[in-house]
Design a protein around this motif. Structure first.
Motif, PDB file in Angstrom:
ATOM      1  N   TYR A  13       0.848  -1.192   0.000  1.00  0.00           N
ATOM      2  CA  TYR A  13       0.000   0.000   0.000  1.00  0.00           C
ATOM      3  C   TYR A  13       0.883   1.241   0.000  1.00  0.00           C
ATOM      4  O   TYR A  13       0.588   2.218  -0.676  1.00  0.00           O
ATOM      5  CB  TYR A  13      -0.907   0.037   1.239  1.00  0.00           C
ATOM      6  CG  TYR A  13      -1.915  -1.087   1.327  1.00  0.00           C
ATOM      7  CD1 TYR A  13      -3.132  -1.004   0.665  1.00  0.00           C
ATOM      8  CD2 TYR A  13      -1.642  -2.226   2.089  1.00  0.00           C
ATOM      9  CE1 TYR A  13      -4.066  -2.036   0.763  1.00  0.00           C
ATOM     10  CE2 TYR A  13      -2.570  -3.257   2.187  1.00  0.00           C
ATOM     11  CZ  TYR A  13      -3.769  -3.157   1.517  1.00  0.00           C
ATOM     12  OH  TYR A  13      -4.685  -4.174   1.617  1.00  0.00           O
ATOM     13  N   ARG A  17       6.680  -0.248   2.591  1.00  0.00           N
ATOM     14  CA  ARG A  17       6.243  -1.345   3.442  1.00  0.00           C
ATOM     15  C   ARG A  17       5.549  -2.440   2.636  1.00  0.00           C
ATOM     16  O   ARG A  17       4.350  -2.401   2.418  1.00  0.00           O
ATOM     17  CB  ARG A  17       5.309  -0.801   4.520  1.00  0.00           C
ATOM     18  CG  ARG A  17       5.144  -1.759   5.649  1.00  0.00           C
ATOM     19  CD  ARG A  17       4.402  -1.160   6.823  1.00  0.00           C
ATOM     20  NE  ARG A  17       3.771  -2.274   7.513  1.00  0.00           N
ATOM     21  CZ  ARG A  17       2.466  -2.406   7.683  1.00  0.00           C
ATOM     22  NH1 ARG A  17       1.638  -1.489   7.266  1.00  0.00           N
ATOM     23  NH2 ARG A  17       1.994  -3.463   8.288  1.00  0.00           N
ATOM     24  N   ILE A  19       3.623  -5.661   1.709  1.00  0.00           N
ATOM     25  CA  ILE A  19       2.632  -6.463   2.436  1.00  0.00           C
ATOM     26  C   ILE A  19       2.646  -7.903   1.912  1.00  0.00           C
ATOM     27  O   ILE A  19       2.694  -8.843   2.689  1.00  0.00           O
ATOM     28  CB  ILE A  19       1.215  -5.862   2.273  1.00  0.00           C
ATOM     29  CG1 ILE A  19       1.180  -4.419   2.800  1.00  0.00           C
ATOM     30  CG2 ILE A  19       0.169  -6.723   2.979  1.00  0.00           C
ATOM     31  CD1 ILE A  19       1.403  -4.247   4.280  1.00  0.00           C
ATOM     32  N   GLY A  40      -3.127  -9.133  10.266  1.00  0.00           N
ATOM     33  CA  GLY A  40      -2.108  -8.273   9.681  1.00  0.00           C
ATOM     34  C   GLY A  40      -1.184  -8.971   8.698  1.00  0.00           C
ATOM     35  O   GLY A  40      -0.322  -8.346   8.086  1.00  0.00           O
ATOM     36  N   ALA A  41      -1.383 -10.285   8.511  1.00  0.00           N
ATOM     37  CA  ALA A  41      -0.493 -11.053   7.628  1.00  0.00           C
ATOM     38  C   ALA A  41      -0.670 -10.690   6.155  1.00  0.00           C
ATOM     39  O   ALA A  41       0.231 -10.940   5.346  1.00  0.00           O
ATOM     40  CB  ALA A  41      -0.726 -12.546   7.829  1.00  0.00           C
ATOM     41  N   GLY A  42      -1.830 -10.144   5.794  1.00  0.00           N
ATOM     42  CA  GLY A  42      -2.069  -9.798   4.397  1.00  0.00           C
ATOM     43  C   GLY A  42      -3.191 -10.602   3.758  1.00  0.00           C
ATOM     44  O   GLY A  42      -3.384 -10.554   2.539  1.00  0.00           O
ATOM     45  N   LYS A  43      -3.962 -11.324   4.580  1.00  0.00           N
ATOM     46  CA  LYS A  43      -5.003 -12.215   4.045  1.00  0.00           C
ATOM     47  C   LYS A  43      -6.088 -11.442   3.292  1.00  0.00           C
ATOM     48  O   LYS A  43      -6.418 -11.775   2.159  1.00  0.00           O
ATOM     49  CB  LYS A  43      -5.651 -13.020   5.181  1.00  0.00           C
ATOM     50  CG  LYS A  43      -4.657 -13.828   5.998  1.00  0.00           C
ATOM     51  CD  LYS A  43      -5.337 -14.671   7.066  1.00  0.00           C
ATOM     52  CE  LYS A  43      -6.107 -13.872   8.121  1.00  0.00           C
ATOM     53  NZ  LYS A  43      -5.237 -13.020   8.961  1.00  0.00           N
ATOM     54  N   SER A  44      -6.658 -10.421   3.931  1.00  0.00           N
ATOM     55  CA  SER A  44      -7.720  -9.666   3.266  1.00  0.00           C
ATOM     56  C   SER A  44      -7.199  -8.905   2.058  1.00  0.00           C
ATOM     57  O   SER A  44      -7.947  -8.644   1.114  1.00  0.00           O
ATOM     58  CB  SER A  44      -8.374  -8.679   4.230  1.00  0.00           C
ATOM     59  OG  SER A  44      -9.163  -9.388   5.148  1.00  0.00           O
ATOM     60  N   THR A  45      -5.930  -8.561   2.097  1.00  0.00           N
ATOM     61  CA  THR A  45      -5.330  -7.885   0.938  1.00  0.00           C
ATOM     62  C   THR A  45      -5.479  -8.767  -0.297  1.00  0.00           C
ATOM     63  O   THR A  45      -5.773  -8.265  -1.392  1.00  0.00           O
ATOM     64  CB  THR A  45      -3.854  -7.559   1.229  1.00  0.00           C
ATOM     65  OG1 THR A  45      -3.804  -6.675   2.354  1.00  0.00           O
ATOM     66  CG2 THR A  45      -3.175  -6.915   0.036  1.00  0.00           C
ATOM     67  N   ARG A  48      -8.927  -8.283  -1.585  1.00  0.00           N
ATOM     68  CA  ARG A  48      -9.062  -6.952  -2.203  1.00  0.00           C
ATOM     69  C   ARG A  48      -8.398  -6.897  -3.574  1.00  0.00           C
ATOM     70  O   ARG A  48      -8.908  -6.265  -4.492  1.00  0.00           O
ATOM     71  CB  ARG A  48      -8.411  -5.895  -1.313  1.00  0.00           C
ATOM     72  CG  ARG A  48      -9.285  -5.493  -0.153  1.00  0.00           C
ATOM     73  CD  ARG A  48      -8.553  -4.552   0.788  1.00  0.00           C
ATOM     74  NE  ARG A  48      -8.927  -4.892   2.149  1.00  0.00           N
ATOM     75  CZ  ARG A  48      -8.106  -4.955   3.179  1.00  0.00           C
ATOM     76  NH1 ARG A  48      -6.829  -4.681   3.033  1.00  0.00           N
ATOM     77  NH2 ARG A  48      -8.550  -5.292   4.363  1.00  0.00           N
TER      78      ARG A  48
HETATM   79  P1  ADP Z   1      -5.154  -9.650   7.462  1.00  0.00           P
HETATM   80  O1  ADP Z   1      -6.354  -9.794   6.615  1.00  0.00           O
HETATM   81  O2  ADP Z   1      -4.227 -10.821   7.369  1.00  0.00           O
HETATM   82  O3  ADP Z   1      -5.450  -9.300   8.864  1.00  0.00           O
HETATM   83  P2  ADP Z   1      -4.674  -7.298   5.834  1.00  0.00           P
HETATM   84  O4  ADP Z   1      -4.498  -7.838   4.476  1.00  0.00           O
HETATM   85  O5  ADP Z   1      -5.983  -6.684   6.187  1.00  0.00           O
HETATM   86  O6  ADP Z   1      -4.291  -8.426   6.885  1.00  0.00           O
HETATM   87  O7  ADP Z   1      -3.545  -6.220   6.133  1.00  0.00           O
HETATM   88  C1  ADP Z   1      -2.167  -6.490   5.957  1.00  0.00           C
HETATM   89  C2  ADP Z   1      -1.371  -5.284   6.377  1.00  0.00           C
HETATM   90  O8  ADP Z   1      -1.638  -4.205   5.496  1.00  0.00           O
HETATM   91  C3  ADP Z   1      -1.676  -4.780   7.772  1.00  0.00           C
HETATM   92  O9  ADP Z   1      -0.477  -4.439   8.393  1.00  0.00           O
HETATM   93  C4  ADP Z   1      -2.521  -3.555   7.526  1.00  0.00           C
HETATM   94  O10 ADP Z   1      -2.311  -2.623   8.541  1.00  0.00           O
HETATM   95  C5  ADP Z   1      -2.000  -3.060   6.208  1.00  0.00           C
HETATM   96  N1  ADP Z   1      -3.040  -2.346   5.455  1.00  0.00           N
HETATM   97  C6  ADP Z   1      -4.264  -2.798   5.176  1.00  0.00           C
HETATM   98  N2  ADP Z   1      -4.964  -1.917   4.440  1.00  0.00           N
HETATM   99  C7  ADP Z   1      -4.155  -0.856   4.253  1.00  0.00           C
HETATM  100  C8  ADP Z   1      -4.291   0.400   3.587  1.00  0.00           C
HETATM  101  N3  ADP Z   1      -5.415   0.701   2.925  1.00  0.00           N
HETATM  102  N4  ADP Z   1      -3.240   1.234   3.616  1.00  0.00           N
HETATM  103  C9  ADP Z   1      -2.123   0.923   4.250  1.00  0.00           C
HETATM  104  N5  ADP Z   1      -1.908  -0.237   4.911  1.00  0.00           N
HETATM  105  C10 ADP Z   1      -2.912  -1.116   4.912  1.00  0.00           C
END
Ligand code: ADP
Ligand code: ADP
Length: 229
Positions: A13, A17, A19, A40-45, A48
């Motif tokens: 993002y 940093r 992800i 925070g591992a990046g699963k929902s990313t 998305r």
């Molecule tokens: P999980 O689903 O495994 O909990 P996420 O994929 O939601 O993890 O998030 C992975 C990392 O990316 C986290 O450290 C989160 O803080 C960061 N993150 C998520 N969304 C954003 C964003 N829109 N901008 C910056 N950092 C983000």
């Protein structure tokens, strides 16, 4: 057909940093793959990126054999459906909420989906009791009942590819196991990517990927991962 492929996907993002640091996996047609790992591992990313909310910086994502970049938003929405963590319902009947996404569905089809998701009793009611103006009974749906509406909507829409992003995480454990069986029904024979916190909720997955710090730390079946840990 329905399939998902990630080839050496890198994503951040923010500039400094990373992800996802080189993620590769495949969900073959009709199979279920689960991504587990700490918060925070990046699963929902990953989900998305699949909906193309963001563009990846390196690597490739392929959906139904086509590079995600080349798929129109419209056909992506037709191909990929999602049961989200938290469902926001429209202030209209449950039947309308189930039909949303496939407005051409017949009443019989809506009813059948509602029955499979065990929400048929509420079909004429309005969620949240917000608006009883149209002469229908308003009621406050629980988190589990809202999830059932989302599941019924997905059953009706029958997308070739299904994303379940922590679909039971907001529920108490009794409700969770009931919803889990409805979700197992929806995902049967369908290409499914499950995002989950805990291994125990993804026992039946064909492959489980353990994501840590943006890389795949381990992968295998539920049994093989338990044996190693
Ligand atoms: P999980 O689903 O495994 O909990 P996420 O994929 O939601 O993890 O998030 C992975 C990392 O990316 C986290 O450290 C989160 O803080 C960061 N993150 C998520 N969304 C954003 C964003 N829109 N901008 C910056 N950092 C983000
Ligand atoms: P999270 O809640 O895990 O942070 P995201 O921020 O990645 O999830 O957003 C996922 C949201 O995208 C879901 O809540 C869902 O409502 C929405 N969404 C996007 N595209 C679709 C789709 N094709 N079908 C259903 N929901 C979708």
């Amino acid at each position: 057909n329905g399939s998902i492929r990630f080839d050496d996907v890198h994503f951040r993002y923010d500039e400094n940093r990373p992800i996802l640091k080189g993620i590769s996996f495949e969900v073959p047609y009709g199979k279920t793959v689960a991504v587990v790992g700490p918060s925070g591992a990046g699963k929902s990313t990953i989900s998305r990126l699949l909906f193309r909310f963001y563009d990846i910086q390196e690597g490739a994502i392929t959906v139904n054999g086509q590079n995600l970049r080349d798929i129109t938003q419209k056909s992506l929405r037709a191909a990929v459906g999602m049961v989200p963590q938290d469902t926001v319902l429209f202030n209209d009947t449950i039947a309308y909420n189930i039909r949303y996404g496939r407005m051409d569905a017949t009443d019989e089809e809506v009813m059948e989906a509602a029955e499979l998701a065990q929400i048929a009793d509420f079909i004429r009611s309005l969620p949240d009791g917000l608006n009883t103006m149209v002469g229908e009974r308003g009621l406050k749906l629980s988190g589990g009942e809202k999830q059932r509406v989302a599941i019924a909507r997905t059953i009706l829409k029958a997308p070739p590819i299904l994303i379940l992003d922590e679909a039971t995480s907001a529920l108490d454990s009794a409700t969770e196991s009931e919803i889990q069986s409805a979700l197992d029904y929806v995902s049967k024979g369908r290409t499914t990517l499950v995002i989950a916190h805990r291994l125990s909720t993804v026992i039946g997955a064909d492959e489980i990927i353990v994501l840590k710090d943006g890389v795949i730390a381990e992968r295998g079946t539920h049994n093989s991962l338990l044996d190693e840990n």
